[in-house]
Scaffold this motif. Sequence first.
Motif, short mmCIF file in Angstrom:
data_model
loop_
_atom_site.label_atom_id
_atom_site.label_comp_id
_atom_site.label_asym_id
_atom_site.label_seq_id
_atom_site.Cartn_x
_atom_site.Cartn_y
_atom_site.Cartn_z
N ASN A 33 14.10 -6.77 -8.28
CA ASN A 33 13.98 -5.48 -7.54
C ASN A 33 12.89 -4.61 -8.34
OD1 ASN A 33 15.70 -6.31 -5.51
ND2 ASN A 33 17.53 -5.64 -6.73
N GLU A 34 13.18 -4.56 -9.53
CA GLU A 34 12.19 -3.75 -10.19
C GLU A 34 10.74 -4.11 -10.00
OE1 GLU A 34 13.49 -3.45 -14.18
OE2 GLU A 34 15.31 -2.37 -13.80
N MET A 35 10.47 -5.75 -10.22
CA MET A 35 9.03 -6.05 -9.94
C MET A 35 8.60 -5.82 -8.59
SD MET A 35 8.11 -7.32 -12.53
CE MET A 35 8.65 -7.69 -14.15
N LEU A 36 9.53 -6.00 -7.68
CA LEU A 36 9.07 -5.77 -6.24
C LEU A 36 8.86 -4.32 -5.95
CD1 LEU A 36 11.99 -7.79 -4.38
CD2 LEU A 36 9.32 -8.37 -4.55
N GLU A 37 9.45 -3.22 -6.64
CA GLU A 37 9.28 -1.94 -6.52
C GLU A 37 7.95 -1.73 -7.00
OE1 GLU A 37 12.39 0.33 -8.31
OE2 GLU A 37 13.92 -0.21 -6.66
N THR A 38 7.71 -2.33 -8.26
CA THR A 38 6.33 -2.28 -8.99
C THR A 38 5.31 -2.47 -8.12
OG1 THR A 38 7.46 -2.39 -11.04
CG2 THR A 38 5.09 -2.68 -11.02
N VAL A 39 5.50 -3.70 -7.48
CA VAL A 39 4.39 -4.40 -6.56
C VAL A 39 4.20 -3.35 -5.45
CG1 VAL A 39 3.85 -6.27 -5.03
CG2 VAL A 39 4.87 -6.68 -7.21
N GLY A 40 5.29 -2.84 -4.72
CA GLY A 40 5.20 -1.83 -3.83
C GLY A 40 4.40 -0.78 -4.01
N ARG A 41 4.74 -0.35 -5.19
CA ARG A 41 3.96 1.19 -5.64
C ARG A 41 2.53 0.86 -5.84
NH1 ARG A 41 7.05 1.59 -9.60
NH2 ARG A 41 5.83 1.02 -11.26
N VAL A 42 2.14 -0.38 -6.63
CA VAL A 42 0.83 -0.90 -7.12
C VAL A 42 0.17 -0.88 -5.67
CG1 VAL A 42 -0.72 -2.49 -8.02
CG2 VAL A 42 1.41 -1.54 -9.17
N THR A 43 0.61 -1.64 -4.77
CA THR A 43 0.07 -1.76 -3.37
C THR A 43 -0.13 -0.50 -2.90
OG1 THR A 43 1.44 -3.83 -3.12
CG2 THR A 43 0.30 -2.97 -1.19
N GLU A 44 0.69 0.50 -2.75
CA GLU A 44 0.35 1.72 -2.16
C GLU A 44 -0.74 2.52 -2.94
OE1 GLU A 44 0.86 4.85 0.64
OE2 GLU A 44 2.01 2.92 0.67
N GLU A 45 -0.73 2.23 -4.45
CA GLU A 45 -1.75 3.02 -5.09
C GLU A 45 -3.20 2.36 -4.66
OE1 GLU A 45 -0.73 2.69 -9.10
OE2 GLU A 45 0.64 4.26 -9.09
N ASN A 46 -3.02 0.98 -4.49
CA ASN A 46 -4.15 0.34 -4.09
C ASN A 46 -4.87 0.75 -2.73
OD1 ASN A 46 -6.33 -1.37 -4.45
ND2 ASN A 46 -5.33 -3.09 -3.12
N LYS A 47 -4.21 0.99 -1.79
CA LYS A 47 -4.42 1.67 -0.57
C LYS A 47 -5.22 2.96 -0.57
CE LYS A 47 -1.09 -0.89 2.18
NZ LYS A 47 0.19 -0.70 3.30
N ASN A 48 -4.55 3.82 -1.42
CA ASN A 48 -4.91 5.30 -1.71
C ASN A 48 -6.17 4.99 -2.32
OD1 ASN A 48 -2.71 6.35 -0.53
ND2 ASN A 48 -1.78 6.34 -2.71
N LEU A 49 -6.47 4.15 -3.48
CA LEU A 49 -7.94 3.90 -4.24
C LEU A 49 -8.80 3.47 -3.35
CD1 LEU A 49 -6.33 2.56 -7.51
CD2 LEU A 49 -7.37 4.69 -7.21
#
Length: 284
Positions: free
Chosen positions: A104-120
Motif C-alpha cells: 500500500n505504501e509503495m502504491l501510494e508512492t507510485v501514485g504520488r510520483v505519477t501525479e508529480e510526473n504529470k505536473n512536471l
Amino acid sequence: MEDDMVNLSVVDVYDEAAKIGKEFENIIDSYGTECVTELMPLVIRVLEQLEIMASRNEKENDEVHQLRLNLQRMESDKLERAMEKMKYEKELEQIEDTWRSEVNEMLETVGRVTEENKNLQSVLNENQLESRVKSQRTEEEIQVLKKLKETVDKQREQMRVLEREARQKTVDTEALQAQLDRVNKVNVDLRRRQHIVNKQAKQLLGEKSELQTQVQDKEQQLTKIKERHLSTGDSPSPPPSHEVATEDHVDDKAQDVQNVLLDADEMTSIEEKLSKLVKADTAM
C-alpha cells in the motif's frame, strides 16, 4: 479380587504355595501321607502354571505401562506440533499484513510520483530546465518501481516457503494422529483380552479349590470305609464311580488352566508384535 489377579506377581504365587504347603503338612500330620499322595502333584502342577502366568502377567503389565508412556509422548508431540503450526500461521499472518502494508505504501508512492510526473510534464514543456527536472524525476520513479518489484518478489518467495512448511506440518500432524488412533485401538483390545484371561483364571482357581475340598472329603470317606472293612475283616470295595468322575473332572479343570495359559501366550505374542509396530512407527 479382580485387581489382585491383575497385579498377581511371582512372589504372591510363592507366598500362596507356602501357605498350601503348611496346609498339606497339617493334613499329613492328621491323616497321613496317603491322603495327599495323588493330590499333591496336581496342586504342584497348578502352582507351577500359576507361576508362569504370574510371570507373564508382570511382563504384560510392564509392556502396557511402556505403551502408555509412548502414548503420552505421542500426545505431547502432537500438542507441540499443533502449537508450532499455530505459531507458523500467526507468523504467516504477520508477514502478510506487513506485505500488504508495504505494498500500500509503495502504491501510494507510485501514485504520488505519477501525479508529480504529470505536473512536471506540463512544466517541462515550457523550458529546457524543466525538461532536465523531468528526466531526473523519471529516473527516480524507475528506481522506486524497481525497488517495489524486488520487495514484492522477495515477499512472495517468503510466503511460498512458509506455505510449504505449513503443508508439511499438517501432513506430519495427520500421520501422528493416525498413529495415535492405531495405538489406542490396540491398547483397548489388549485390555479386553487381559480382562478375559484374568476372569477365566479366577473362575478356574475357585473351581480348583472346590474340587480339592471334594476330593479331600471323598478320600477321608474312603479311608474310613477301608478302616471299617479292615476292622471287620472284609475286603474293601472299589471306589464309587462318582469319585472317579470327580478325579477326571480335576484333570479336565487342569486342562482348562492349560488352555487359558495358551490364550495368554497368544496375547503375549500379539503384544510383542504391537511393540515392534510402535517402535517402527517411532523410528519413522
